[in-house]
Design a protein around this motif. Sequence first.
Motif, short mmCIF file in Angstrom:
data_model
loop_
_atom_site.label_atom_id
_atom_site.label_comp_id
_atom_site.label_asym_id
_atom_site.label_seq_id
_atom_site.Cartn_x
_atom_site.Cartn_y
_atom_site.Cartn_z
N ALA A 84 0.84 -1.19 0.00
CA ALA A 84 0.00 0.00 0.00
C ALA A 84 0.88 1.24 0.00
N CYS A 85 0.35 2.31 -0.57
CA CYS A 85 1.04 3.61 -0.54
C CYS A 85 -0.02 4.69 -0.63
N ARG A 86 0.10 5.70 0.22
CA ARG A 86 -0.90 6.75 0.29
C ARG A 86 -0.21 8.09 0.53
N THR A 87 -0.57 9.08 -0.26
CA THR A 87 -0.06 10.43 -0.08
C THR A 87 -1.21 11.32 0.38
N SER A 88 -1.00 12.06 1.47
CA SER A 88 -2.05 12.89 2.07
C SER A 88 -1.50 14.28 2.37
N SER A 110 1.47 20.47 4.87
CA SER A 110 2.55 19.49 4.69
C SER A 110 1.99 18.28 3.94
N VAL A 111 2.86 17.61 3.20
CA VAL A 111 2.47 16.42 2.46
C VAL A 111 3.24 15.23 3.02
N VAL A 112 2.53 14.14 3.30
CA VAL A 112 3.16 12.95 3.85
C VAL A 112 2.79 11.75 2.99
N THR A 113 3.78 10.93 2.67
CA THR A 113 3.58 9.70 1.91
C THR A 113 3.94 8.52 2.80
N VAL A 114 3.00 7.62 3.00
CA VAL A 114 3.21 6.43 3.80
C VAL A 114 3.27 5.23 2.86
N LEU A 115 4.38 4.53 2.90
CA LEU A 115 4.62 3.38 2.03
C LEU A 115 4.74 2.12 2.88
N GLN A 116 3.99 1.09 2.54
CA GLN A 116 4.05 -0.20 3.21
C GLN A 116 4.61 -1.22 2.22
N GLY A 117 5.92 -1.43 2.33
CA GLY A 117 6.59 -2.29 1.38
C GLY A 117 7.46 -3.33 2.05
N TYR A 118 8.53 -3.70 1.36
CA TYR A 118 9.38 -4.79 1.80
C TYR A 118 10.85 -4.40 1.68
N GLU A 119 11.66 -4.93 2.57
CA GLU A 119 13.10 -4.66 2.53
C GLU A 119 13.71 -5.17 1.24
N TYR A 120 13.28 -6.35 0.80
CA TYR A 120 13.80 -6.95 -0.42
C TYR A 120 12.70 -6.95 -1.48
N PRO A 121 12.89 -6.24 -2.57
CA PRO A 121 11.85 -6.19 -3.60
C PRO A 121 11.45 -7.57 -4.12
N ASP A 122 12.39 -8.51 -4.14
CA ASP A 122 12.06 -9.85 -4.66
C ASP A 122 11.45 -10.75 -3.59
N ARG A 123 11.27 -10.22 -2.37
CA ARG A 123 10.63 -10.94 -1.28
C ARG A 123 11.38 -12.22 -0.90
N ARG A 124 12.69 -12.27 -1.13
CA ARG A 124 13.43 -13.48 -0.76
C ARG A 124 13.47 -13.66 0.76
N VAL A 125 13.31 -12.57 1.49
CA VAL A 125 13.11 -12.60 2.94
C VAL A 125 11.88 -11.73 3.21
N ASP A 126 11.00 -12.19 4.09
CA ASP A 126 9.74 -11.49 4.28
C ASP A 126 9.84 -10.38 5.32
N THR A 127 10.91 -9.59 5.23
CA THR A 127 11.06 -8.43 6.12
C THR A 127 10.28 -7.26 5.55
N LYS A 128 9.35 -6.73 6.32
CA LYS A 128 8.55 -5.60 5.87
C LYS A 128 9.27 -4.29 6.19
N PHE A 129 9.07 -3.32 5.32
CA PHE A 129 9.73 -2.02 5.43
C PHE A 129 8.66 -0.95 5.20
N TRP A 130 8.29 -0.24 6.26
CA TRP A 130 7.26 0.79 6.18
C TRP A 130 7.89 2.15 6.44
N THR A 131 7.46 3.15 5.72
CA THR A 131 8.02 4.49 5.88
C THR A 131 6.93 5.55 5.81
#
Length: 414
Positions: A180-184, A190-211
């Motif tokens: 998910a990604c949302r810009t508000s 002020s503008v804030v973008t919240v990104l719910q992604g992954y440390e490894y784009p290929d998902r070889r390890v399921d570590t989540k990376f949110w910013t």
Amino acid sequence: MLTDQHKDPFEERLTAALHETGGGFDADRTALAARGAVRGRRKRFVRRAAVTAGAASVVLAGVGGALVLRPGGTAAEAVPSSVTASAKPTPSATATHATDEQMIETLKRLLPKGDFSEERGQGTEPTDKLKVPAPSAGLVFDDGKGAAAIGVSVGRVQPGGTQARQAAQCPDRVFIPYDACRTSRLADSSVVTVLQGYEYPDRRVDTKFWTAELVTPTGQHITVSEWNAAAEKDKPVTRTDPPLTPAQLTRLAAAKEWRAVANALPEPLPEPELPGSDLHARTNLLALLPKGLKVTDKSSDDGDFAYAVVDDGKGRSLVQVNVQPDMLDVAGDLFGSGSETLPDGTRVAVKQGPGDRGDQVMWTVDTMRADGRRVVISAFNAGTQNESATRATPALSIAQMRKMALDARWWSGS
């Protein structure tokens, strides 16, 4: 070098080079990750031949492009904010500097109740090792549901400039997969973008990376990052999701304390004009694609980099191009003994090797005119660089890619 380019993600190799040459940076790995990883995630993978980071000079002779921020998202509806502090930075000469310890304590105070460990901070006071401060704080937080790395970084950007605009964009899913990604827009604009992604784009390890990345109207820039593990890499996943929800990430990024830290930083330098804005890579790429290919996706802008996802009826295939003027200084790194020199002095190098995933292949035709003008075209046997192969080989042949790269229209406006 081209073979190595496709075996390792750009971001990992650049981080390794920084660690090897930076010395003092390595001691603050969590905070560095909070600053650097989000920028790598949100930028498009366009690999330029030479990247300089501090004392490190890393030659990247693959597809050949810099990590260039590209617009790719749209703003969502505005959300209310409780932030009432003025976003206007005060002159740095009158601002109060934050110490390393104050950065850490501020982060701890703004987080929910829990246990803290592995605390690291960088304040705004200049030091011998770090002439230009890059304030940040990082720690491991455990709310009783599992340890998680959390970091915050503070900076300043030119209001309305390229960096400010691109911080408010969700990344292109063709290159960066995410849930998910949302810009508000907040109440203070002020503008804030919240990104719910992954440390490894290929998902070889399921570590989540949110910013959460926030930019105020006057250029204060705050980034908060979190993982569902005690470190961004090389630590086991401890929980299903990182501890802070998107709403909590937004509130943490919008805290007035970080804006006071930003006020102590020097005014950002004027942004240099990026070369290649008039090269019309997307227009030319689409015009030069062989007939019989259906374009299912394409890049949104028309500068020096472009991509198209094509399908000839046998599966999707990603095709991308990078157009670069004045690249003679790295010609020796790009065109070795296996390359070809045409009668007009144009150099041509062909590479067929693995893509970013084990089952992918990537074909590249790299060309450079005698005056240093470079066109690099690559094609994959998948619709993105992060998914499994959709076909045995790319939809374009090497001969077709070569013809496209050598076409005169790339430089017809030069």
